[in-house]
Scaffold this motif. Sequence first.
Motif, short mmCIF file in Angstrom:
data_model
loop_
_atom_site.label_atom_id
_atom_site.label_comp_id
_atom_site.label_asym_id
_atom_site.label_seq_id
_atom_site.Cartn_x
_atom_site.Cartn_y
_atom_site.Cartn_z
N VAL A 15 1.10 -1.41 -0.11
CA VAL A 15 0.32 0.28 -0.09
C VAL A 15 0.96 1.66 0.06
O VAL A 15 1.90 1.55 1.00
CB VAL A 15 -0.89 0.58 0.94
CG1 VAL A 15 -1.48 1.00 1.44
CG2 VAL A 15 -1.98 -1.25 1.12
N SER A 16 0.47 2.14 -1.15
CA SER A 16 1.54 3.63 -0.90
C SER A 16 -0.05 4.63 -0.85
O SER A 16 -0.43 4.58 -2.03
CB SER A 16 2.06 3.95 -2.18
OG SER A 16 2.60 4.33 -2.41
N ILE A 17 -0.10 5.34 -0.16
CA ILE A 17 -0.60 6.15 0.23
C ILE A 17 -0.58 7.57 0.53
O ILE A 17 -1.38 8.21 1.09
CB ILE A 17 -2.51 5.54 0.59
CG1 ILE A 17 -1.86 4.91 1.98
CG2 ILE A 17 -3.06 4.43 0.20
CD1 ILE A 17 -2.91 4.79 2.84
N GLY A 18 0.72 7.79 0.20
CA GLY A 18 0.74 9.16 0.58
C GLY A 18 0.51 10.35 -0.27
O GLY A 18 -0.04 10.03 -1.33
N SER A 19 0.36 11.53 -0.05
CA SER A 19 -0.29 12.39 -0.35
C SER A 19 0.69 13.02 -1.42
O SER A 19 0.26 14.84 -2.19
CB SER A 19 -1.37 12.90 -0.10
OG SER A 19 -1.27 13.70 0.63
N TRP A 20 1.97 13.52 -1.08
CA TRP A 20 3.30 13.93 -2.44
C TRP A 20 4.01 13.46 -1.98
O TRP A 20 4.91 12.91 -1.96
CB TRP A 20 3.42 15.14 -0.41
CG TRP A 20 4.03 16.44 -0.99
CD1 TRP A 20 4.67 16.00 -2.60
CD2 TRP A 20 4.78 17.54 -0.78
NE1 TRP A 20 5.20 17.39 -2.20
CE2 TRP A 20 5.41 17.73 -1.48
CE3 TRP A 20 4.90 17.56 1.36
CZ2 TRP A 20 5.97 18.97 -0.61
CZ3 TRP A 20 4.59 18.79 1.08
CH2 TRP A 20 5.43 19.75 0.30
N GLU A 21 3.77 13.03 -3.33
CA GLU A 21 4.56 12.00 -4.20
C GLU A 21 5.34 12.45 -5.06
O GLU A 21 4.26 13.01 -6.41
CB GLU A 21 4.18 10.69 -4.48
CG GLU A 21 3.46 10.27 -3.00
CD GLU A 21 4.73 9.14 -2.05
OE1 GLU A 21 6.07 9.15 -2.40
OE2 GLU A 21 4.80 8.72 -0.80
#
Length: 383
Positions: free
Chosen positions: A280-286
């Motif tokens: 799971v990759s759910i960062g909002s600043w990527e």
Amino acid sequence: MKIAQVCHTFLPHIGGIELYVYRLARDLFKKGAEVEVITTDWGIEKKESFSFPVRYFKGSPVLLRNPLALGVLFHFWKKDYDIIHLHSVWFWPSFWATLLRKKAKVVVTVHGVYPDEASFLVKMGLKFFGLIASYILKKADRIIALAPQEKEKLVRIFKVPSQKIEIIPNGIDAPANLGKVPQFIKKKYGLSKNKIILFTGRVIADKNPDKLVLALPEIIRDFRETKIVFVGPVDKEYKKKLLSLIPFKIRRHIVFAGSFHPVKERKKLYSFYKIADVFVSIGSWEGLPTRILEALSQETPVIAYCSGGSQELIKDGINGYLLEKLEAKLLGKKIVKSFRFLKVGSKFKETNRLLLKKYLWSYLFQEIESLYRKLCSKNAGYK
């Protein structure tokens, strides 16, 4: 060729930028470049030594997670370079380097242009440091965006001329053989009989781990032996806060495995991807998350929020699923769907093979090196 790699934090501090800078400096040094990393001591207890020089300057005082690092200012006052490569537009070290550049050409890799969602504190920090970001982007000779979506943001939000931006994505250099390490990891953390949901990197609010924790009750209704495994540094108080989001009786389904050095413990880190059923990759600043590439290299399906270049890597329904909204309920449904329908078959493997071929670090390093040479001169060589 004298090259400075400037980042506000560096190894042993854990993060995608730190690993990117390490690999870049390592390979430049191998090629004979006179390279050094300019960074701060913020967030680390003990400095490290590398094959190339690393200068850790005092980071304090720190305002809104931004180390002032006046030592960096005095360093660039005294010393000159051919290339100054910055790895953020928001931090004081990058500003000092740009302000005092002398004859150096300035390259900026933007590891995430702007968050799609952010807390009030982060928004205030971005507003406050926006003038720094705008100044650096204006003065830079070339800007590296990690994905087409990031280039579009640079043009739209910061009005950067399109011709000034190069798209050179992040890359991967996965270990060839993990040996028996995955089995060791499973045994050590009691994961042999579980469905495993993996989350790697800093466990901080901006990466939205709370959404994953809140999704757990719905997931275990369908798959009772599921465990969420967090791999990365986490503050004790924030860990307590995350656990408090769910009933006490199901907290056993969450494992905090701790931090692993991305260079010295690389096989252990990749082994977590190998044993996971979904990442799971759910960062909002990527920008273009290294973590997604690492997971795909081990044939692990990925659930990713549509931030930065994530959608460049995930082929919806083949090697993962994309989230258009950061909602715990939706995330839970996507994970359950992944458990049921995403299989590592021939289509998955072929998609990943063709995809990862474009993101080999060795190839992308050559693109960055070529950019340096073009900026200095057509015949510039390493001194």
